[in-house]
Write a protein that holds these residues in place. Structure first.
Motif, PDB file in Angstrom:
ATOM      1  N   PHE A   9      27.959  51.413  32.259  1.00 19.05           N
ATOM      2  CA  PHE A   9      26.686  51.003  31.661  1.00 19.05           C
ATOM      3  C   PHE A   9      26.750  49.524  31.283  1.00 19.05           C
ATOM      4  O   PHE A   9      25.837  48.758  31.566  1.00 19.05           O
ATOM      5  CB  PHE A   9      26.386  51.848  30.424  1.00 19.05           C
ATOM      6  CG  PHE A   9      25.176  51.399  29.649  1.00 19.05           C
ATOM      7  CD1 PHE A   9      23.907  51.809  30.028  1.00 19.05           C
ATOM      8  CD2 PHE A   9      25.315  50.549  28.550  1.00 19.05           C
ATOM      9  CE1 PHE A   9      22.777  51.374  29.329  1.00 19.05           C
ATOM     10  CE2 PHE A   9      24.197  50.119  27.841  1.00 19.05           C
ATOM     11  CZ  PHE A   9      22.926  50.533  28.223  1.00 19.05           C
ATOM     12  N   SER A  31      26.300  47.038  34.268  1.00 18.38           N
ATOM     13  CA  SER A  31      25.033  46.938  34.990  1.00 18.38           C
ATOM     14  C   SER A  31      24.135  48.116  34.644  1.00 18.38           C
ATOM     15  O   SER A  31      24.440  49.247  35.007  1.00 18.38           O
ATOM     16  CB  SER A  31      25.354  46.941  36.496  1.00 18.38           C
ATOM     17  OG  SER A  31      24.196  47.073  37.265  1.00 18.38           O
ATOM     18  N   ASN A  32      23.052  47.832  33.909  1.00 17.23           N
ATOM     19  CA  ASN A  32      22.157  48.925  33.535  1.00 17.23           C
ATOM     20  C   ASN A  32      20.705  48.562  33.762  1.00 17.23           C
ATOM     21  O   ASN A  32      20.349  47.396  33.899  1.00 17.23           O
ATOM     22  CB  ASN A  32      22.410  49.348  32.079  1.00 17.23           C
ATOM     23  CG  ASN A  32      22.266  48.191  31.119  1.00 17.23           C
ATOM     24  OD1 ASN A  32      21.155  47.718  30.863  1.00 17.23           O
ATOM     25  ND2 ASN A  32      23.381  47.703  30.591  1.00 17.23           N
ATOM     26  N   LEU A  33      19.855  49.571  33.806  1.00 17.35           N
ATOM     27  CA  LEU A  33      18.432  49.358  34.085  1.00 17.35           C
ATOM     28  C   LEU A  33      17.711  48.821  32.842  1.00 17.35           C
ATOM     29  O   LEU A  33      18.133  49.110  31.718  1.00 17.35           O
ATOM     30  CB  LEU A  33      17.793  50.674  34.535  1.00 17.35           C
ATOM     31  CG  LEU A  33      17.754  50.915  36.059  1.00 17.35           C
ATOM     32  CD1 LEU A  33      19.129  50.857  36.663  1.00 17.35           C
ATOM     33  CD2 LEU A  33      17.092  52.243  36.373  1.00 17.35           C
ATOM     34  N   PRO A  34      16.626  48.067  33.052  1.00 13.42           N
ATOM     35  CA  PRO A  34      15.899  47.480  31.914  1.00 13.42           C
ATOM     36  C   PRO A  34      15.515  48.534  30.873  1.00 13.42           C
ATOM     37  O   PRO A  34      14.922  49.549  31.215  1.00 13.42           O
ATOM     38  CB  PRO A  34      14.639  46.892  32.557  1.00 13.42           C
ATOM     39  CG  PRO A  34      15.016  46.655  33.989  1.00 13.42           C
ATOM     40  CD  PRO A  34      16.018  47.711  34.340  1.00 13.42           C
TER      41      PRO A  34
END
Lengths: 195, 244
Positions: A156, A159-162
């Motif tokens: 996480f 690299s994680n999503l907005p």
């Protein structure tokens, strides 16, 4: 007695599908194919025994024609090397990081893959899938929902999503207090793969 | 993982649950940004790149950032460390995304962004630094679990250490071209049947041409009670001479 037990095995296999996800691995040493008979009362008939390995593909070596697959959980977890050849079906389904089911046969004391299938995720009933475009639209419109990344904290962090929060799946119960109090609110879960 | 968490949330009484099965890789593949967490940006073993002009970087930047203005990225991209995770920020998210795409095309895989660029960083309470910019990248890969260090491996190949043996798991035709002179050659696909040829009382350092097959062999051997470690390195051999 035996027949009753066999009858339940397919259900147990199905149950194990339901409880595993992206990177969790499960293993069933034997896959039993059962069929319900017609007529009065359903009857299970043992058709064939196909040995399978089920779990995450750790690596694939095209040079050595070997798939490394991680099977088992916790203490029993291990990586098994399964060979393949030109006759192996579905070798394109052996992708590192993806969960697979490998049918195999023993040749000369070693496992050889006969068929490689992707292990598809089973969504719990009432839970639906959301695709990339729809998720993007939901974000752009500012719709209210809680996006939950189920991967381990390290993944996480990288690299994680907005707008996502992180509740690693193996710590779900401990960290479930991060979810909204209102149980009617929309939750969207994601992790690191298509299974 | 996402499906099992969805199932648990359902049990807790949540009524409105969906799963994004394509997940983080699907989002990245669609060309949408993914972000790095604050701790990863400040402490992770990463290459942090400031894509803005050097002047802006001098005036204020995220600590540890290397200055590679976007206009110069194309000429520098080939020299970036292939295996490093990268975190980028620039004048705008569009600029950072363009850089991310260029870097993906150059074969770099692990790239994420600072959410909101420098402004976003400051808003989230992140520290900044100023002064002359850093332009050289000093990144070292951290050894994975089960890996042998280059130094330990070379001590065995040159005969200085005798507590381990070298196992070469490349194919027959590869090892026929050349190998370490004291290496035992067992191609990966034969390791299962021929592990009896290996000593159980010594460590086994395994190599191939990159480390991928060596890693697989090490896992198999460790399952069977051996003390095996793999070497991550590009190995090229001719006769009795290998270069790493």
């Amino acid at each position: 007695m035996k027949k009753t037990l066999i009858k339940f095995i397919p259900f147990l296999i199905m149950a194990s599908f339901l409880t595993t996800g992206c990177t969790q691995t499960g293993t069933t040493p034997k896959k039993l194919i059962a069929q319900h008979g017609t007529g009065s009362g359903s009857r299970s008939v043992l058709l064939a025994e196909v040995p399978v390995y089920m779990g995450n593909v750790a690596d694939v070596s095209k040079k050595a024609k070997v798939i490394a697959i991680e099977v088992g959980k916790g203490e029993a977890a291990k990586t098994i090397l399964v060979k393949f050849d030109d006759k192996t079906k579905g070798i394109e389904n052996a992708v590192p990081g993806h969960a697979s089911i490998i049918n195999y046969e023993m040749r000369g004391g070693e496992p050889w893959a006969t068929v490689v299938k992707p292990k598809l995720a089973k969504l719990p009933s009432g839970v639906t899938e959301v695709k990339t475009a729809e998720l993007k639209t939901m974000m752009d419109k500012g719709e209210k929902f809680t996006l939950v990344d189920s991967r381990p904290a390290k993944r996480f962090a990288a690299s994680n999503l907005p707008g996502a929060i992180n509740i690693p799946s193996d710590e779900f119960e401990k960290q479930a207090n991060m979810l909204p109090e209102n149980k009617d609110e929309l939750l969207v879960f994601y992790c690191g793969g298509p299974t | 993982m996402s499906t099992s968490s969805a199932g648990q949330a359902k049990k807790m009484g949540y009524k409105n649950i969906r799963v994004y099965l394509d997940g983080e890789p699907g989002w990245d593949k669609a060309g949408y940004p993914t972000y790095a967490a604050k701790g990863f940006i400040s402490k992770g073993n990463i290459v942090l790149i400031d894509l803005r002009s050097a002047e802006k970087s001098v005036a204020g930047r995220i600590p540890r950032a290397v200055s590679i203005p976007y206009a110069t990225l194309n000429e520098k991209v080939a020299s970036l460390p292939q295996k490093a995770p990268f975190v980028l920020y620039g004048d705008t998210t569009d600029q950072a995304m363009s850089a991310l795409k260029d870097m993906h095309e150059a074969g770099l895989k692990k790239i994420s962004l600072v959410q909101g660029n420098l402004d976003g960083w400051i808003k989230s309470g992140g520290e900044t630094t100023s002064g002359p910019v850093v332009t050289t990248i000093e990144w070292k890969r951290q050894m994975e679990k089960g890996e042998v260090s280059m130094a330990d491996f070379l001590n065995v190949t040159n005969g200085k250490a005798t507590d381990a043996v070298i196992l070469d798991v490349r194919n027959k035709d590869e090892s026929a071209e050349g190998k370490f002179k004291n290496a035992i050659s067992i191609p990966l696909d034969q390791v299962g049947n021929r592990m009896g040829e290996l000593p159980k009382d010594k460590k086994i350092y395994i190599h191939c041409t990159t480390g991928a097959r060596a890693d697989m062999a090490a896992k198999e051997l460790n399952n069977r009670g051996y003390k095996a470690f793999f070497l991550v390195a590009d190995v090229k051999c001719k006769a009795n001479d290998c270069t790493i």
